[in-house]
Design a protein around this motif. Structure first.
Motif, short mmCIF file in Angstrom:
data_model
loop_
_atom_site.label_atom_id
_atom_site.label_comp_id
_atom_site.label_asym_id
_atom_site.label_seq_id
_atom_site.Cartn_x
_atom_site.Cartn_y
_atom_site.Cartn_z
N ASN A 49 0.75 -0.81 -0.08
CA ASN A 49 0.07 0.15 -0.19
C ASN A 49 1.21 1.60 0.02
OD1 ASN A 49 -2.60 -1.47 0.54
ND2 ASN A 49 -2.28 -1.24 2.36
N PRO A 50 0.58 2.34 -0.83
CA PRO A 50 1.27 3.27 -0.64
C PRO A 50 1.47 4.41 0.30
CG PRO A 50 -0.69 4.13 -2.17
CD PRO A 50 -0.98 1.92 -1.02
N ARG A 51 2.92 4.76 1.33
CA ARG A 51 2.61 5.37 2.10
C ARG A 51 2.39 6.82 2.33
NH1 ARG A 51 9.16 6.20 1.85
NH2 ARG A 51 8.27 6.81 -0.60
N ILE A 52 1.92 7.22 3.50
CA ILE A 52 0.85 8.14 3.19
C ILE A 52 1.59 9.62 3.76
CG2 ILE A 52 -1.57 8.95 3.83
CD1 ILE A 52 -1.57 6.96 1.87
N GLY A 53 2.03 10.85 3.09
CA GLY A 53 2.49 11.82 4.15
C GLY A 53 1.70 12.82 3.68
N ILE A 54 1.98 13.54 4.55
CA ILE A 54 1.32 15.22 4.16
C ILE A 54 2.46 16.69 4.12
CG2 ILE A 54 1.57 14.98 6.80
CD1 ILE A 54 -1.24 16.63 6.59
N PHE A 55 2.04 17.82 3.31
CA PHE A 55 2.92 18.73 3.28
C PHE A 55 2.87 19.45 4.77
CE2 PHE A 55 2.74 18.11 -1.01
CZ PHE A 55 3.82 18.60 -1.36
N GLY B 112 4.12 5.39 -15.48
CA GLY B 112 4.89 4.08 -14.99
C GLY B 112 4.92 3.23 -16.23
N GLY B 113 4.62 2.58 -16.67
CA GLY B 113 4.80 2.08 -18.35
C GLY B 113 5.70 2.27 -19.44
N GLN B 114 6.24 3.31 -19.65
CA GLN B 114 7.17 3.77 -20.44
C GLN B 114 8.27 4.50 -19.39
OE1 GLN B 114 5.22 8.34 -21.23
NE2 GLN B 114 3.45 7.36 -22.04
N LEU B 115 8.27 4.68 -17.58
CA LEU B 115 8.82 4.95 -17.46
C LEU B 115 10.09 3.59 -16.90
CD1 LEU B 115 8.08 7.73 -14.94
CD2 LEU B 115 9.97 7.67 -16.46
N ARG B 116 9.43 2.51 -17.37
CA ARG B 116 9.90 1.39 -16.87
C ARG B 116 10.92 0.77 -18.24
NH1 ARG B 116 5.43 -1.18 -16.20
NH2 ARG B 116 5.01 -1.55 -17.77
N LEU C 10 7.05 5.00 -8.64
CA LEU C 10 5.82 5.57 -8.00
C LEU C 10 5.41 6.76 -7.29
CD1 LEU C 10 4.15 4.32 -11.47
CD2 LEU C 10 6.19 5.67 -11.51
N ALA C 11 4.92 7.72 -7.21
CA ALA C 11 4.07 8.95 -6.06
C ALA C 11 3.55 9.66 -6.68
CB ALA C 11 5.27 9.45 -5.36
N THR C 12 2.82 10.81 -6.67
CA THR C 12 2.04 11.28 -6.42
C THR C 12 1.75 12.57 -5.51
OG1 THR C 12 0.31 12.59 -8.25
CG2 THR C 12 -0.61 10.46 -6.76
N GLU D 287 -7.08 2.13 -5.64
CA GLU D 287 -6.64 2.80 -6.72
C GLU D 287 -5.79 3.25 -7.21
OE1 GLU D 287 -9.67 6.19 -7.99
OE2 GLU D 287 -11.46 4.42 -7.45
N TYR D 288 -5.25 4.74 -5.85
CA TYR D 288 -2.95 4.37 -6.61
C TYR D 288 -2.17 3.58 -6.50
CZ TYR D 288 -4.23 9.04 -7.24
OH TYR D 288 -4.39 10.53 -7.75
N ALA D 289 -2.49 2.83 -5.41
CA ALA D 289 -2.04 1.17 -4.93
C ALA D 289 -1.99 0.33 -6.41
CB ALA D 289 -2.70 0.52 -3.82
N ALA D 290 -3.32 0.18 -6.47
CA ALA D 290 -3.00 -1.25 -7.68
C ALA D 290 -2.28 0.13 -8.92
CB ALA D 290 -4.67 -0.92 -8.40
N ALA D 291 -2.37 1.00 -9.38
CA ALA D 291 -1.91 1.90 -10.24
C ALA D 291 -0.23 2.00 -10.14
CB ALA D 291 -2.55 3.18 -10.01
N GLY D 292 -0.02 0.67 -8.55
CA GLY D 292 1.95 0.91 -8.19
C GLY D 292 2.23 2.09 -7.96
N ALA D 293 1.23 3.25 -7.07
CA ALA D 293 2.01 3.79 -6.16
C ALA D 293 2.69 3.50 -5.25
CB ALA D 293 0.67 5.00 -5.69
N ASP D 294 4.05 4.09 -5.19
CA ASP D 294 4.66 3.74 -3.54
C ASP D 294 3.99 4.41 -2.91
OD1 ASP D 294 7.51 2.81 -2.25
OD2 ASP D 294 7.11 4.64 -2.44
#
Length: 307
Positions: A9-15, A204-208, A221-223, A274-281
């Protein structure tokens, strides 16, 4: 943390409230950092700018140093640092010092930023991409603490930046073709700016494939995620946030409507899935409203996402 299928699951952070502390709105940096760690968030993030319109903003490395001093576990990170605003050796010194002070918890997001800030530091905006690449290429040797050359300084002697520090994870920000090439060549990960899960999966596919051409592993991947959380369902929240962020940053509301992340903790946890399924770290949330209350709601999101 991983889900029942073994997917991380993605790590969850805050600004951190680095754009409002200077005028006394919300908690100060130290209070905010301690609170975020206490409620279980994974990372604390700041942007790196001289100015953001008329909004008061504190200096990023000092904000992260403050956060590092009052926490022990949570990661601290730039989203993103603009090293081209600084001489290479000085930027490397700041990175190494933050690694040292934080006990090696630094996450180094790197980008080029827009052209408006560069005249103030005497750097032509057209050189910001080249200067960023020079910094990324030189940083590993500079952080090792031994004699290392400094790029862009003709005839400069080698410099020793001690104490030595390990390389932090490098996240490259930006969605341009140049930023993606930079990610493939230098980055451990790509830090998108308000990407949808679909966009994250596509890039992510392009970067791979691009990283494989350099003999490097696929970048993580992160956003950054902009929005607001609510304790109770609020069907109008997403629209209000789209318009608010569009007004604040000069965007078209239609361009951000699908990208804002809003809702109750349960609703946002579904979005995280949904982000986890897309590969988000990692996800870095920039949230509107009372900072401490939003932080508490985001901690609920993290707990729900980990189940």
């Amino acid at each position: 943390m991983t889900d029942p299928e073994g997917r991380r699951n993605p790590r969850i952070g805050i600004f951190l409230p680095y754009m409002s502390e200077a005028v006394g709105r919300g908690p100060d940096i130290a209070t905010a950092a301690r609170h975020a760690e206490e409620v279980g968030l994974d990372a604390l993030w700041v942007g790196d700018n001289l100015t953001v319109g008329d909004t008061p903003i504190v200096e990023s490395t000092l904000a992260l140093a403050t956060a590092a001093a009052v926490t022990r576990r949570v990661a601290i990170g730039f989203c993103v640092m603009l090293p081209a605003l600084r001489p290479v050796a000085w930027a490397a010194k700041q990175v190494g010092t933050l690694q040292h002070l934080s006990g090696h918890r630094l996450e180094l997001g790197v980008g080029v930023g827009g052209p408006d800030e560069y005249p103030a530091v005497g750097v032509p905006a057209a050189e910001r991409g080249r200067r960023t690449d020079e910094f990324l290429a030189a940083l590993p040797a500079l952080l090792r603490g031994g004699p290392a050359p400094v790029p862009g300084v003709p005839g400069s002697p080698e410099v020793v930046l001690a104490p030595a520090a390990p390389m932090p994870p490098v996240w490259i920000g930006g969605g341009s073709a140049a930023a993606l090439r930079r990610t493939a060549r230098y980055g451990d990960g790509w830090f998108a700016d308000m990407a949808t899960p679909e966009r994250l999966r596509e890039v992510g596919g392009q970067l791979r494939d691009m990283a494989a051409e350099h003999g490097r592993p696929a970048p993580r991947l992160a956003t950054a995620a902009l929005g607001a959380l609510s304790a109770r369902p609020d069907p109008d929240l997403a629209e209000r946030q789209a318009r608010r962020f569009a007004e604040a940053f000069g965007w078209d509301p239609d361009d951000v409507r699908d990208m804002v992340v809003t809702g109750t903790p349960a609703q946002v946890a579904e979005r995280v899935a949904e982000y986890a399924a897309a590969g988000a770290d990692s996800l870095a949330f920039l949230l509107d409203g009372d900072w401490l209350a939003q932080c508490d709601l985001l901690a609920e999101v993290r707990e729900l996402a980990a189940r």
